[in-house]
Design an enzyme around this catalytic site. Structure first.
Site, mmCIF file in Angstrom:
data_model
loop_
_atom_site.group_PDB
_atom_site.id
_atom_site.type_symbol
_atom_site.label_atom_id
_atom_site.label_comp_id
_atom_site.label_asym_id
_atom_site.label_seq_id
_atom_site.Cartn_x
_atom_site.Cartn_y
_atom_site.Cartn_z
ATOM 1 N N HIS A 175 0.832 -1.199 0.000
ATOM 2 C CA HIS A 175 0.000 0.000 0.000
ATOM 3 C C HIS A 175 0.870 1.254 0.000
ATOM 4 O O HIS A 175 1.892 1.315 0.676
ATOM 5 C CB HIS A 175 -0.883 0.039 1.246
ATOM 6 C CG HIS A 175 -2.123 -0.786 1.129
ATOM 7 N ND1 HIS A 175 -2.962 -0.740 0.044
ATOM 8 C CD2 HIS A 175 -2.690 -1.680 1.997
ATOM 9 C CE1 HIS A 175 -3.986 -1.559 0.242
ATOM 10 N NE2 HIS A 175 -3.843 -2.153 1.414
ATOM 11 N N CYS A 249 0.557 1.870 -5.804
ATOM 12 C CA CYS A 249 -0.354 2.733 -6.557
ATOM 13 C C CYS A 249 0.199 4.150 -6.698
ATOM 14 O O CYS A 249 0.935 4.627 -5.846
ATOM 15 C CB CYS A 249 -1.709 2.800 -5.863
ATOM 16 S SG CYS A 249 -2.591 1.234 -5.854
ATOM 17 N N ARG A 258 0.334 2.520 -11.607
ATOM 18 C CA ARG A 258 1.305 1.859 -10.754
ATOM 19 C C ARG A 258 2.677 2.514 -10.890
ATOM 20 O O ARG A 258 3.090 2.900 -11.981
ATOM 21 C CB ARG A 258 1.420 0.373 -11.106
ATOM 22 C CG ARG A 258 0.131 -0.411 -10.900
ATOM 23 C CD ARG A 258 -0.290 -0.474 -9.449
ATOM 24 N NE ARG A 258 -1.535 -1.209 -9.271
ATOM 25 C CZ ARG A 258 -2.727 -0.645 -9.188
ATOM 26 N NH1 ARG A 258 -2.848 0.669 -9.268
ATOM 27 N NH2 ARG A 258 -3.807 -1.397 -9.017
#
Length: 271
Positions: A175, A249, A258
Site C-alpha cells: 500500500h 499505486c 502503478r
C-alpha cells in the site's frame, strides 16, 4: 394608527421553516463529523494498527529464526478462505494474467536459490524487507490479497514470481496510503540505494537500478522473470538476472496507475 396583523397560518409556516433549517443544519453537521471520523480512521487509525501489527510480526520472525524454530513452508499466518488470483501489478485485485516461471539454472551453477525455503502458503509471513533510505522494515507475506496481507501493513509477494535470491523476478506489492502504507515513499529511492530481504536461511541485498514512475495497473510485464513494461517497451530489462520489483499505486490516494522500482541482486549472506 394601523396595526400590522400576522395571521396564525403565516406564523406556523415560519416556525416550520425555522425547524426545517435547524434540522437540516444538524444533519449537515452530523454528516460532516462522520466524514471526519471516517477520514481519521482511514488515514490515522488503520496506519497505527497496521504498523503495530507489522512490527510485532517482524519481531516474531526474528525470534523464530534466532531460535531455529518453525517450518518456513508450513507455518505462519492464517491461510485465509480462498486462493490468490493471478496477479497484475498493484496493491490487490486480479487481472487474469499468469506469470511464467524463470528458466532453470544452468547445470553445475550454484545460486542462492539452492538454500531457499519451500513455497510459503497463502498469506504466510516468511521474510523481512528492509529499506535503509526509507527507514522501512516490514514483513513479506505470500500473496497480494488485501484483507489477509496488504491491509495488515505487510508487503505481498506476487504468486508465480520468484523467491528471494532466485534467478528471475522477486516481485512485491504494498500500500502507498493507509493500512501502514509501507510503500508510500518508494518514489524517493535512487540508483545504488540498497534493499535487503531476510529469510530464515539468508539475507539478500539488492541494489536499486531504475524506476518506472507511472504505468497501467494491467502492465503485467513489469513482474515477468525478465521485467519489462508492455506499456512502455523501452523501460525494463532485456537480459536474464536476479531482480527485485516493488510496485504500488500512484498518484497518492488513487489506484489508477502503478509506480515501479526495480533492483538487482548484489549480495547473498547466509545466516
Amino acid at each position: 394608527m394601523r396595526l400590522h396583523v400576522v395571521h396564525h397560518g403565516i406564523r406556523r409556516r415560519r416556525a416550520l421553516r425555522r425547524r426545517a433549517l435547524w434540522a437540516g443544519g444538524e444533519v449537515l453537521v452530523t454528516v460532516g463529523i462522520l466524514m471526519l471520523l471516517l477520514v481519521a480512521h482511514q488515514l490515522w487509525w488503520t496506519n497505527r494498527q497496521a504498523r503495530q501489527g507489522a512490527e510485532h510480526k517482524v519481531e516474531a520472525l526474528e525470534r523464530q529464526w534466532e531460535g531455529g524454530l518453525g517450518d518456513p513452508g508450513g507455518s505462519g499466518d492464517d491461510p485465509g478462505d480462498g486462493s490468490d488470483p493471478d496477479p497484475a501489478p498493484g496493491d490487490g485485485g486480479d487481472s487474469g494474467t499468469s506469470v511464467p516461471s524463470a528458466s532453470p539454472e544452468p547445470p553445475g551453477e550454484r545460486s542462492a536459490a539452492a538454500d531457499r525455503p519451500s513455497t510459503p502458503r497463502r498469506s504466510q509471513a516468511y521474510a523481512i524487507l528492509t529499506v535503509p533510505r526509507l527507514g522501512l522494515r516490514v514483513p513479506v507475506a505470500e500473496g497480494i490479497g488485501k484483507a489477509d496481507v496488504l491491509d495488515k501493513g505487510y508487503v505481498g509477494h506476487y504468486p508465480g514470481t520468484q523467491q528471494p535470491g532466485q534467478a528471475g523476478n522477486f516481485a512485491l506489492a504494498g500500500h502507498r496510503n493507509t493500512h501502514g502504507e509501507p510503500f508510500r515513499y518508494i518514489n524517493r529511492l535512487r540508483p545504488k540505494d540498497t534493499v535487503e530481504v531476510e529469510t530464515r536461511t539468508a539475507t539478500y541485498t539488492y541494489t536499486v537500478d531504475r524506476t518506472l514512475p507511472q504505468t497501467s495497473a494491467r502492465d503485467a510485464g513489469v513482474i515477468q522473470p525478465i521485467p519489462r513494461s508492455t506499456v512502455h517497451p523501452g523501460r525494463g530489462y532485456t537480459d536474464p538476472g536476479s531482480y527485485l520489483t516493488l510496485t504500488t499505486c500512484t498518484p497518492e490516494y488513487t489506484s489508477r496507475y502503478r509506480l515501479v522500482v526495480w533492483a538487482e541482486l548484489a549480495e547473498v549472506r547466509p545466516r
